[in-house]
Structures are given as C-alpha cells and as structure tokens.
Design a protein around this motif. Structure first.
Motif, PDB file in Angstrom:
ATOM      1  N   ILE A   6       0.834  -1.202   0.000  1.00  0.00           N
ATOM      2  CA  ILE A   6       0.000   0.000   0.000  1.00  0.00           C
ATOM      3  C   ILE A   6       0.872   1.256   0.000  1.00  0.00           C
ATOM      4  O   ILE A   6       1.761   1.402   0.840  1.00  0.00           O
ATOM      5  N   ASN A   7       0.587   2.138  -0.943  1.00  0.00           N
ATOM      6  CA  ASN A   7       1.315   3.406  -1.042  1.00  0.00           C
ATOM      7  C   ASN A   7       0.859   4.331   0.092  1.00  0.00           C
ATOM      8  O   ASN A   7      -0.206   4.954   0.009  1.00  0.00           O
ATOM      9  N   ILE A   8       1.674   4.417   1.148  1.00  0.00           N
ATOM     10  CA  ILE A   8       1.226   5.163   2.335  1.00  0.00           C
ATOM     11  C   ILE A   8       1.120   6.664   2.090  1.00  0.00           C
ATOM     12  O   ILE A   8       0.381   7.340   2.777  1.00  0.00           O
ATOM     13  N   ALA A   9       1.809   7.161   1.064  1.00  0.00           N
ATOM     14  CA  ALA A   9       1.697   8.586   0.755  1.00  0.00           C
ATOM     15  C   ALA A   9       0.258   8.936   0.374  1.00  0.00           C
ATOM     16  O   ALA A   9      -0.202  10.051   0.609  1.00  0.00           O
ATOM     17  N   ASN A  10      -0.474   7.959  -0.198  1.00  0.00           N
ATOM     18  CA  ASN A  10      -1.855   8.209  -0.611  1.00  0.00           C
ATOM     19  C   ASN A  10      -2.874   7.830   0.469  1.00  0.00           C
ATOM     20  O   ASN A  10      -4.074   7.992   0.258  1.00  0.00           O
ATOM     21  N   ALA A  11      -2.396   7.332   1.596  1.00  0.00           N
ATOM     22  CA  ALA A  11      -3.299   6.974   2.701  1.00  0.00           C
ATOM     23  C   ALA A  11      -2.519   7.131   4.001  1.00  0.00           C
ATOM     24  O   ALA A  11      -2.185   6.154   4.661  1.00  0.00           O
ATOM     25  N   PRO A  12      -2.245   8.408   4.381  1.00  0.00           N
ATOM     26  CA  PRO A  12      -1.365   8.660   5.535  1.00  0.00           C
ATOM     27  C   PRO A  12      -1.857   7.962   6.804  1.00  0.00           C
ATOM     28  O   PRO A  12      -3.062   7.913   7.056  1.00  0.00           O
ATOM     29  N   HIS A  13      -0.906   7.398   7.540  1.00  0.00           N
ATOM     30  CA  HIS A  13      -1.147   6.714   8.817  1.00  0.00           C
ATOM     31  C   HIS A  13      -1.905   5.398   8.684  1.00  0.00           C
ATOM     32  O   HIS A  13      -2.340   4.834   9.684  1.00  0.00           O
TER      33      HIS A  13
ATOM     34  N   ASN B 175      -7.638   8.772  -9.393  1.00  0.00           N
ATOM     35  CA  ASN B 175      -6.772   8.104 -10.376  1.00  0.00           C
ATOM     36  C   ASN B 175      -5.373   7.768  -9.858  1.00  0.00           C
ATOM     37  O   ASN B 175      -4.534   7.276 -10.615  1.00  0.00           O
ATOM     38  N   SER B 176      -5.108   8.010  -8.571  1.00  0.00           N
ATOM     39  CA  SER B 176      -3.799   7.621  -8.036  1.00  0.00           C
ATOM     40  C   SER B 176      -3.815   6.127  -7.693  1.00  0.00           C
ATOM     41  O   SER B 176      -4.873   5.528  -7.498  1.00  0.00           O
ATOM     42  N   ILE B 177      -2.622   5.536  -7.654  1.00  0.00           N
ATOM     43  CA  ILE B 177      -2.501   4.111  -7.335  1.00  0.00           C
ATOM     44  C   ILE B 177      -2.390   3.965  -5.824  1.00  0.00           C
ATOM     45  O   ILE B 177      -1.539   4.588  -5.200  1.00  0.00           O
ATOM     46  N   ILE B 178      -3.251   3.140  -5.248  1.00  0.00           N
ATOM     47  CA  ILE B 178      -3.197   2.970  -3.797  1.00  0.00           C
ATOM     48  C   ILE B 178      -2.510   1.678  -3.376  1.00  0.00           C
ATOM     49  O   ILE B 178      -1.818   1.645  -2.368  1.00  0.00           O
TER      50      ILE B 178
END
Lengths: 243, 243
Positions: A149-156, A219-222
């Motif tokens: 999981i790309n944490i930059a797109n789902a902080p914490h 449209n970002s990759i999560i």
C-alpha cells in the motif's frame, strides 16, 4: 461392491466408491453426503475404515467437514469477473462461506523493492506498507495475500487494525478517496516453498496467481496486491461477448 | 564479472548474468538482445559457452530465437478479457505473433462422453465432433485445444477443412448463425501426461486451463472447448470496476 479378499485395503476400496459417487454426480458438488452410520451400513465396514477413507478424501479436496453439520462434497469456488472489483472477503460473505484471516505481518519494509516501487509509481526512497495475510476457508488455507500500500496516498494507514475490517474500507477511510478500479492479471504458477508450506501442497504444484493494481477515484494508485490461490476447486468465471 | 577459478562452470555464470539483465530490465521483454559476437566479446567467452547459456535460457522460457532475426527476451502474452470473445488465433494475428496449428484429430467419437453431452445439452445417443489441435508459437507448443462441436447445430461441419480457416467462421457458415457469447472459466491445473509431453514440461507442472461453452445468436450451444495453456509468460488481463 467390496472385495474382502482383495490385496487392496478396505479403506481404499471405500475411498474409490465414494470418489465414484462424487465424480458421477450421484453426490453433487456442495451437497451433504450420508452420515457415518448410514455409510458404515451401506458399505458394511467399521467406523475406523470409513473414517480413514473420508479423511483421505478430505486431504485430496473431494470432501469437506463442517463442524456440527456433517460431511459435504467440496463445492467449486467460482469468482465471477462480471461482479467487478470486489474483494474475496466480500465474495465469501455473499456466499455464506465461513472464512478467517490471519495477519502474518504488517510492516513498512526498510528497503523499498524496486519492482514494487515501479508498480506503485513511487521511487525507491519512498515507503509502502506491506501487509501479508493468510485466508482460511473451511479449515483449509486457500489464499496468501500480499498488499503493498502506497502510504503517501493513505497517511497513517499503518496504524489501522487490519484484522477487524475489510482492506477496501480501511483504504477509503485513510485515503479519503473511493476505490475505483483495478488492473488485474491472472496466471498459473508453481507453488514456491512458502506457499507450498502454507497450503500443505508440493513445491511446484499449480497455483492460480493474481496481480492487482488498485486505483482510487482521483486516479492515483493505492496498492499493488499479489495473491496466491490454492487451485483445487477454484475457478475464474466470465461471460465473453463476440464484438 | 566472470570468476574463471570458480567451481561454477562459465556457461552457468554467463547464464546468471544474462538472466540478471532480463530481470532488472536492462534487456526489456520482447526486445532483441545483442548478437552472439557482441556477447562473446562482452563476457570474454567462447561461442560454445555462450550457446550453452543461451540454449538453457531458451529452455527455461527467458529467451526466444527467431529465425533470421536474432535472439529476443520472451514477451508476455497477455489476453485482455475486455476484447470479449475472440479466438487466440485472432489475438495472435492482431499482435503479429507467428503461430501455426497442427490438427491432432478431428472425429466423431463412437461413444458419446456423458460429461460433454451434459455441457452441450445433448443426450448420450447424440453425436459431437471432437477436434483436437496443437498451437505452436515461435517454435514452442503453447496450447492444446479441444473443441467439442454439437453437429446437430452445424450439419456436415465434420467435412470442413479446419487447417485453413478459423473455427468461428467455419461454425458460422455451417450453423448459419452468428457466434454470440461464451461462458468461460479459468483455473490452474497440473499438466497431465499428454500435455506434459506436448509442452516438454514435467507432469504436474502448472498449466492455465480454460473451459468455454460457446453460444450462437439463436441461443443454442455450439461447442464446449477445453484449452490447456503453457503458463510461462501467459497471463489473463482485465480491468475490474468497483460497483
């Protein structure tokens, strides 16, 4: 029916008879088979002989025992692609199939994998959360699931409790976006040593392998997921129209 | 680069170096690799050593030799399900991939299989045409295709020349209907002895297996196909939307 003078042990003969009933659909997929007492009477064998035959058929994926309900012919798990992007957990819930998850690990790797960074569209100095889970259905481990999981797109998101809630709802809460679509690939691969030990199968045995890149509504990759699926009785199903 | 005093033979070291170039994408999938002469110079090895390394990498599906063109990194064959029902032959044509078909047999079985009759919705006194073909792509057998065709819905189709024309156009001509849609299933299975000998792989090695029931525009079933697909570099691809 049984040849009592045969060099083939009785339990193997019983096993063959039960298998025949399954293959010729006398006992259809997903249906309950007669009780132990009925089968002991039918075949004229002891409980020990019958139990041994049934246990072998369970190991080979023909039968499944459900606590308090009896023994059933293993049903095919068919994932309809028409349903679109929904999680295996949602599929099992919709079909009233008991499942459980075991979290093997949930951590931010110290060293970012180049392959995974490429998939997520991040650089190797960026970080992702790697969540690894084992899914058990009816007493059998059937999936090893790895979510990167790309944490930059789902902080914490690394602070979430993944044992209690579906991954997609956790993702939507932390990303403040909606899960929109995935690019999904399937292939057949041989079990590696990790998978073979979790699934109790031989190394190199056929595995259905899924790779999935999940996109949010902005449209970002999560996440980039890799799933190893025990292949017995597991099929993907789709309707294809001639265009 | 190469350790000439190492107990590991030189060809294995060369093999490992080439593999590294493929895996880290220095030599991308589908692209031509340097010529033998260039590689001999680059690695400082004899033609024999190089040929042995390349031959092993071909056997393991990393490289593919194209007559008169050179050696290429094996490309992934990705079948997009979004294209709907179209034949593998149409896919290969659209992607300019050279393929050929070998007809193994085309006959009306004396004894109708109960399983196939059930799929086609006919009785065991009815007849079907069983067409078995082997598809070769770039010198490699990659598919065993079995088409079981309900001849009642395409009279005299057994007289067609299946080596010259696509199966769907033959079906449309003999049935006087249009091919409309299919119910298609995919799973991972182990290679049986027939498949393992055609594909030159071990028995039990992972195979992508497809079952397909093809419907005509008048909604009747025209064929039940079973396809065994060599799994290296072969994936199904789809876009799934969250609904």
């Amino acid at each position: 029916m049984l040849e009592r003078d045969s060099p083939t042990p009785l339990y193997e003969q019983v096993e063959a008879l039960i298998k025949k009933n399954i293959l010729n659909k006398t006992w259809p997929k997903g249906k309950k088979i007669p009780t132990e007492t009925e089968l002991m009477k039918k075949f004229g064998v002891s409980r020990g002989t019958l139990k041994r035959a049934i246990s072998n058929l369970q190991k080979n994926g023909y039968l499944v025992q459900r606590q308090g309900l009896g023994t059933f012919v293993q049903a095919d798990i068919e994932i309809p692609l028409e349903r679109g992007l929904y999680s295996f957990a949602e599929y099992f819930q919709a079909h009233h199939i008991d499942y459980s998850n075991k979290i093997l690990s949930a951590k931010i790797p110290k060293k970012t994998s180049k392959d995974i960074a490429d998939k997520l569209g991040i650089t190797i100095t960026d970080k992702y959360l790697c969540l690894r889970r084992l899914r058990e259905v009816e007493g059998e481990n059937i999936m090893l699931i790895e979510n990167n999981i790309n944490i930059a797109n789902a902080p914490h998101i690394e602070t979430a409790d993944f044992s209690k809630e579906s991954l997609f709802s956790i993702i939507e809460r932390y990303s403040k976006e909606t899960v929109e679509y995935s690019e999904t690939k399937y292939s057949a691969v041989g079990a590696n040593s990790e998978v073979s030990s979790y699934f109790n199968i031989k190394k190199g045995a056929p595995i259905l392998y899924q790779e999935q890149l999940v996109h949010l509504s902005n449209n970002s990759i999560i996440e980039f997921a890799r799933v190893w699926i025990k292949s017995n009785h597991f099929t993907l199903k789709t309707i294809l129209h001639r265009k």
